[in-house]
Scaffold this motif. Structure first.
Motif, short mmCIF file in Angstrom:
data_model
loop_
_atom_site.label_atom_id
_atom_site.label_comp_id
_atom_site.label_asym_id
_atom_site.label_seq_id
_atom_site.Cartn_x
_atom_site.Cartn_y
_atom_site.Cartn_z
N UNK A 1 19.45 -10.00 -19.15
CA UNK A 1 18.57 -9.46 -18.11
C UNK A 1 18.84 -7.97 -17.87
N UNK A 2 20.11 -7.58 -17.90
CA UNK A 2 20.45 -6.17 -17.71
C UNK A 2 19.95 -5.33 -18.88
N UNK A 3 19.98 -5.90 -20.08
CA UNK A 3 19.51 -5.17 -21.26
C UNK A 3 18.01 -4.89 -21.19
N UNK A 4 17.23 -5.86 -20.75
CA UNK A 4 15.78 -5.70 -20.71
C UNK A 4 15.29 -5.08 -19.40
N UNK B 1 22.10 1.72 -21.35
CA UNK B 1 22.29 2.56 -22.53
C UNK B 1 23.18 3.75 -22.27
N UNK B 2 22.96 4.42 -21.13
CA UNK B 2 23.78 5.58 -20.78
C UNK B 2 25.24 5.16 -20.55
N UNK B 3 25.44 4.09 -19.79
CA UNK B 3 26.79 3.61 -19.52
C UNK B 3 27.46 3.18 -20.83
N UNK C 1 24.35 0.61 -27.77
CA UNK C 1 24.63 1.27 -26.50
C UNK C 1 24.13 0.44 -25.31
N UNK C 2 22.89 -0.03 -25.41
CA UNK C 2 22.32 -0.82 -24.31
C UNK C 2 23.10 -2.12 -24.12
N UNK D 1 30.75 -8.43 -17.69
CA UNK D 1 30.74 -9.44 -18.74
C UNK D 1 29.81 -10.62 -18.41
N UNK D 2 28.81 -10.34 -17.59
CA UNK D 2 27.80 -11.35 -17.30
C UNK D 2 28.07 -12.19 -16.08
N UNK D 3 29.13 -11.89 -15.35
CA UNK D 3 29.47 -12.72 -14.19
C UNK D 3 28.81 -12.24 -12.90
N UNK D 4 28.16 -11.08 -12.94
CA UNK D 4 27.49 -10.58 -11.74
C UNK D 4 26.24 -9.83 -12.16
N UNK D 5 25.11 -10.20 -11.60
CA UNK D 5 23.85 -9.54 -11.94
C UNK D 5 23.89 -8.08 -11.52
N UNK D 6 23.33 -7.23 -12.35
CA UNK D 6 23.34 -5.80 -12.04
C UNK D 6 22.19 -5.47 -11.10
#
Length: 293
Positions: free
Chosen positions: A168-171, A178-180, A270-271, A281-286
């Motif tokens: 979800x964070x990737x899309x 990507x910047x991070x 990068x993304x 690592x996927x344990x908290x939604x951004x």
């Protein structure tokens, strides 16, 4: 040669110096300019000298007692080197009347020895990549696709929510991720290489590089799982595996396109890397911070 190309070779030299029993802290490293080797070694004649750029010359009628490592730039020997000389990259010229009493070892770069020079022991190792056959390339691609598919399948069964959160964070937040990811990946890699120079922290450096590689694999598996959602497959774990395999094949095909393929791979890496970090690592939604208007 870029700085990122020189850094791994510096690590190799550091390990070679440590293995020889010399003190790595006493190394003289030249990155640019024109220098005389005997002047650099004036304070410690047996200290290792590393040519990482510029031009370093052993003048005629001068003697350097410490080993010389050439990893970039140019080294010119007109006098005497009473130790070993190792060429990993860059250029080495041994002129008429010059002498190297130790072994001259050439693994890469360009080494030129004049007919009138005295080099009693010389070892040359040709480091030339062998062109792989079509069957070998396809076999390697298949192994990569199967390995990432297996990882995505396992993660989709064991931690489906974490994998989905990273996806979800990737899309949904591709730019931030990507910047991070780009900044974090480069900064961590440079930091781990710098740790290797302390010798004591070499194990930490190795573990850090391995850890960064594992995070990258996790990111690619999450990207494959997100791609698998678009496939007509009912089982989420099988869809994730299929998406991961498809991602590997797609990136390999894009790699054949100059510039575009490299950029596509860098963007995905990068993304994905950034998405893993911003979601812990996927344990908290951004959730991006709100900027007051």
């Amino acid at each position: 040669m870029s700085v990122m190309d020189v850094l791994p070779l510096l690590v190799v030299v550091l390990l070679l110096v440590g293995a020889s029993g010399a003190d790595p802290d006493a190394m003289h490293v030249v990155f640019d300019g024109a220098r005389d080797a005997d002047a650099l070694a004036a304070g410690g004649e047996t200290d290792p000298l590393v040519v990482a750029g510029g031009t370093v010359t052993v003048p005629a009628n001068a003697t350097v007692d410490g080993p010389i490592y050439v990893i970039d730039g140019t080294a010119v020997v007109a006098g005497t080197v009473d130790a070993e000389v190792t060429v990993l990259a860059g250029n080495l010229s041994v002129l008429d009347g010059a002498a190297i009493t130790g072994e001259l070892r050439s693994f890469g770069g360009t080494t030129s020895v004049a007919a009138g020079a005295r080099v009693p022991r010389r070892t040359t190792v040709e480091v030339a990549p062998r062109e792989r056959t079509l069957a070998e390339r396809l076999g390697f691609l298949a192994m990569q696709a199967l390995a990432l598919a297996a990882l995505a399948f396992l993660l989709a069964r064991r931690a489906p929510d974490a994998l989905a959160t990273v996806g979800d964070a990737m899309t949904g937040h591709a730019l931030v991720s990507g910047v991070v990811g780009a900044l974090a990946a480069v900064t961590l890699l440079v930091g781990f290489v710098a740790m290797a120079f302390t010798v004591v922290l070499v194990p930490v450096s190795v573990l850090g590089v391995v850890g960064e590689f594992l995070v990258l694999l996790y990111a690619l598996a999450a990207a494959g799982a997100r791609l698998g959602r678009a496939l007509p497959v009912d089982r989420p774990d099988v869809a994730a595996a299929a998406g991961a395999a498809l991602l590997v094949v797609a990136l390999d095909l894009l790699d054949a396109v100059p510039i575009v393929g490299t950029l596509a791979t860098l963007v995905v890496v990068s993304v994905g890397f950034g998405a893993v970090l911003v979601t812990y690592f996927g344990w908290q939604a951004f959730e991006p911070a709100d900027i007051p208007g």
